[in-house]
Scaffold this active site. Structure first.
Site, mmCIF file in Angstrom:
data_model
loop_
_atom_site.group_PDB
_atom_site.id
_atom_site.type_symbol
_atom_site.label_atom_id
_atom_site.label_comp_id
_atom_site.label_asym_id
_atom_site.label_seq_id
_atom_site.Cartn_x
_atom_site.Cartn_y
_atom_site.Cartn_z
ATOM 1 N N GLU A 1 -52.554 0.311 15.120
ATOM 2 C CA GLU A 1 -52.546 0.569 16.564
ATOM 3 C C GLU A 1 -51.824 -0.534 17.320
ATOM 4 O OE1 GLU A 1 -56.804 1.675 15.188
ATOM 5 O OE2 GLU A 1 -55.096 0.516 14.438
ATOM 6 N N ALA B 1 -53.102 11.992 -20.071
ATOM 7 C CA ALA B 1 -51.909 12.770 -20.415
ATOM 8 C C ALA B 1 -52.239 13.588 -21.659
ATOM 9 C CB ALA B 1 -50.719 11.853 -20.688
#
Length: 360
Positions: free
Chosen positions: A46, A148
Site C-alpha cells: 500500500e 512425479a
C-alpha cells in the site's frame, strides 16, 4: 484486484514470513499507482502504491489483496499511510488471517470515515497466501508434497531409476516452486539414490531455499553434493538424538547444521521437526521425498497439499516403486481423502493439485 494479485506474486521467495501483497490506486477510472511488497523488511504494498500515486491518491480508491495492517512491525501501519494520503475507499480481497490483528485495519479505516469493501476475489487471495494463512494459524510450516509419477502411480523402476519421469516443463516448474518456498525437504533415501543438489536453478532465482534432509542415523555421505555446496545454499540435517559425534562435527565444519530431533517409531518425528522449523519462521516446505518419506508425512499428518505431476507413460509391474510405501488397506474406508483443486497440463504432463487436511 486481479492486477493486485499479479503484482503480489512478484514478491514470491522474498517476503517470507510476511504475506504476498499487491496494491493498486485508482482515481476517476484510471490507475494512478501500483506497488507490491518487494522483500521482508521493506515497505508494504500500500505504501509503495501510494508513493507511486503521489497527490492523485487524495479521494481515490486503493485495492489490496490483504487487509491493510494496523500495527507497527518493521514498518509503520499501512492504515496510517492510507488515511494520510486521503484515500476515500479501500477494497480488500480478504481480512488478515492472523488472529492477533484480524479486522483491526478494517475497523480503523471505517472509524475514520473510509468506505471499505471486503471479499473481492477472496478465494484467489486465500490461495495466493495459503502458506502464510496456515503458518499464522497453526504456527508450523505449510507442507506441499510434490510427486512425479507415471499414470499408474509409479515413481521409479524396479532398479530405482527415476530420471526423468516427467518432462522439461514440469522440471522447470519444480525449480520455480523451490524458489517460491522457504525450504525443500527430502529423506536420506533420496540423497543416497540420486545425490541431488536441491537448489533452485531458475534463470533468476529469488532465493535459495533451506535444504532439509531427514536422516535419522546420519548416513549422509560427507562428499554428497548437498554437503559440498553449503556455500551456495544452506543445509540442515534432521537426525536422531544419538548419532556419530565425530561425523557430526566433521559435517558441521563444512557448514552443515545438524538438528537433533526426537524419535517416533525409531525415526525422526516429523511433527516435532516442523514445530521447530515453525519456531524459526519457516512458513513453507516443498517435500520432494520418496515413498518412505511420503508415507511418514501422511501417517504423521504434516502435509497439507499434494502436487502430483503425472507423465503420460506406464511402468507397470509390482516391483516398480509406488508413491507410498505402506501396504494396501483392506477397505476403501481407510483411504486418505484428498480435496481436489486443479488439474492442468504442464507441457506433456498433467499436474493434479489437492488438499489433504484443511479447506482454506
Amino acid at each position: 484486484m486481479r492486477l493486485a494479485l499479479h503484482l503480489a506474486r512478484k514478491g514470491e521467495g522474498k517476503v517470507s514470513p510476511n504475506p504476498l501483497v499487491g496494491s493498486v490506486v485508482v482515481k476517476d477510472g484510471e490507475i494512478v499507482g501500483r506497488g507490491y511488497h518487494r522483500a521482508y523488511g521493506m515497505d508494504h504494498a500500500e505504501v509503495v502504491a501510494l508513493r507511486d500515486a503521489g497527490g492523485q491518491a487524495r479521494g481515490a480508491t486503493i485495492y489490496v489483496n490483504l487487509e491493510p495492517c494496523n500495527h507497527t512491525g518493521h514498518t509503520p501501519p499501512c492504515t496510517r499511510a492510507i488515511l494520510k494520503a486521503g484515500i476515500h475507499r479501500v477494497v480488500i480481497g480478504m481480512r488478515d488471517p492472523n488472529p492477533d490483528v484480524q479486522g483491526g485495519g478494517v475497523e480503523t479505516l471505517r472509524a475514520n470515515g473510509v468506505d471499505v469493501e471486503e471479499g473481492i476475489l477472496e478465494e484467489r487471495c486465500r490461495r495466493l497466501n495459503e502458506a502464510f494463512i496456515h503458518f499464522v494459524t497453526h504456527k508450523v510450516p505449510f507442507v506441499v508434497m510434490k510427486i512425479a509419477a507415471t499414470l499408474d502411480g509409479k515413481i521409479a523402476t524396479r532398479t530405482g531409476s527415476s530420471r526423468w519421469i516427467t518432462g522439461e516443463k514440469s522440471l522447470k516448474y519444480v525449480h520455480y516452486l523451490r524458489g517460491a518456498m522457504d525450504a525443500v525437504m527430502v529423506g536420506i533415501g533420496t540423497v543416497l539414490k540420486d545425490n541431488p543438489l536441491l537448489t533452485c536453478r531458475s534463470p533468476r532465482p529469488p532465493h535459495q531455499p533451506l535444504r532439509i534432509v531427514v536422516d535419522t542415523t546420519l548416513r549422509i555421505p560427507e562428499n554428497a553434493k548437498l554437503v559440498t555446496s553449503t556455500g551456495t545454499a544452506p543445509l540442515l540435517i534432521a537426525t536422531g538424538p544419538e548419532v556419530d559425534k565425530e561425523k557430526r562435527d566433521r559435517l558441521k565444519s563444512q557448514g552443515v547444521e545438524i538438528l537433533p530431533v526426537r524419535l517416533y517409531n525409531k525415526k525422526v518425528d516429523l511433527r516435532h521437526l516442523i514445530t521447530i522449523l515453525g519456531e524459526r519462521k519457516i512458513t513453507s516446505i516443498l517435500m520432494e521425498g520418496g515413498s518412505k518419506l511420503n508415507t511418514s508425512a501422511l501417517r504423521q499428518g504434516i502435509a497439507q497439499k499434494v502436487m502430483v505431476f503425472y507423465a503420460p507413460k506406464v511402468l507397470g509391474g509390482q516391483e516398480s516403486r509406488s508413491m507410498f510405501f505402506e501396504p494396501s488397506p483392506a477397505s476403501l474406508d481407510e483411504a486418505i481423502p484428498v480435496t481436489p483443486w486443479e488439474i492442468r497440463k504442464v507441457g506433456k504432463d498433467f499436474l493434479f493439485q489437492g488438499y489433504l487436511q484443511e479447506k482454506l
